[in-house]
Design a protein around this motif. Structure first.
Motif: not given
Length: 283
Positions: A151, A127, A123, A129
């Motif tokens: 992710q 970003n 992770l 997710t």
């Protein structure tokens, strides 16, 4: 069961090894995620055949080993047998280690539990997710979910809301008594579509200056503007060492709660090599 996508901005954990992620959705909704599916562990790389049963029985004041697994690992270029030792409280690893021989080769004992969670689950903060799980009730958030996190993309948070904070205070001298005696004269905030200076000193000024009646009212207005803006990132010059400690001290003088966190928690400070300001859910 619900499934949503969000950008994680902050991570923390408790003594029961529950990970807490705070973040925002693509449309700016506040998200809280709890994940209790990941457990703290470390490795032991010598005398493992004889140690497994002994280590499994470690239990001191509720801090205990929950599982011990035997693995084949490559260590210093050689294949060796190793024990993966799971335990229940990531904040109390020292209790487990104190029950082990000092001569044992204990590996990865100093990795922060939140960072290990990110590493092992691939992770990356900020970003995009995905979380799927049970929807919980929490009035501080638009979505609060207990579930599994993953992710599947490297899509990064585009154009995060950045807020610069700066204060000016009375007087020119320093010292321990300064924060007790010298008030904050003005607080400046600059962000996306936000340019504001709050002050209780009256003078002829441009329209981005907002006048209030007292230092206490200025601090309350700062909290209001901060929460309405809901920044993702805070920036400032020497903010950890000066601005935020000063704001906190002056707010305490008037009994004003600095509930700036995404979860409505107060500004606090984390100790380490240097003290740093901590606002939950904000970088």
């Amino acid at each position: 069961m619900v499934k949503i996508e969000f950008y994680p901005l902050d991570i923390d954990y408790d003594e029961e090894a529950v990970i807490k992620l705070l973040g925002i959705t693509k449309d700016g909704k506040k998200v809280c995620v709890y994940d209790n599916g990941f457990k703290p562990y470390f490795w032991i790389f010598n005398n493992v055949e004889k140690l497994k049963n002994k280590i499994s029985n470690i239990n001191e004041n509720g801090i205990h080993v929950t599982n011990v697994e035997m693995h084949n690992k490559i260590y210093l270029g050689k294949e060796v047998k190793a024990l993966k030792v799971y335990f229940n409280n990531p904040k109390r690893i020292r209790t487990i280690l104190d029950n082990l021989d000092d001569n044992l080769n204990k590996v990865e004992i100093d990795i922060n539990f939140a960072k290990r969670y990110l590493f092992d689950n691939n992770l990356v903060m900020m970003n995009l997710t995905q979380v799927e799980g049970e929807l919980l009730q929490d009035d501080n958030f638009d979505y609060c979910i207990k579930g599994n996190v993953k992710q599947e993309t490297q899509e990064f948070l585009d154009n995060p809301k950045v807020l610069a904070v700066d204060i000016e205070v009375y007087g020119s001298l320093g010292g321990e008594e300064k924060v007790k005696n010298d008030p904050i004269l003005m607080i400046g905030l600059l962000g996306n579509n936000l340019k504001k200076v709050i002050t209780w000193k009256k003078f002829k000024a441009p329209n981005y200056i907002e006048f209030v009646n007292s230092e206490a009212e200025m601090l309350e207005r700062f909290v209001e503007i901060f929460n309405n803006y809901m920044p993702d990132i805070i920036v400032g010059y020497n903010s950890d060492e000066f601005d935020f400690p000063y704001i906190k001290a002056r707010a305490e003088k008037y009994g004003i709660r600095l509930n700036l966190g995404l979860d409505n928690t107060s500004l606090r400070f984390k100790s380490g090599l240097e003290s740093t300001a901590k606002i939950n859910g904000i970088i």
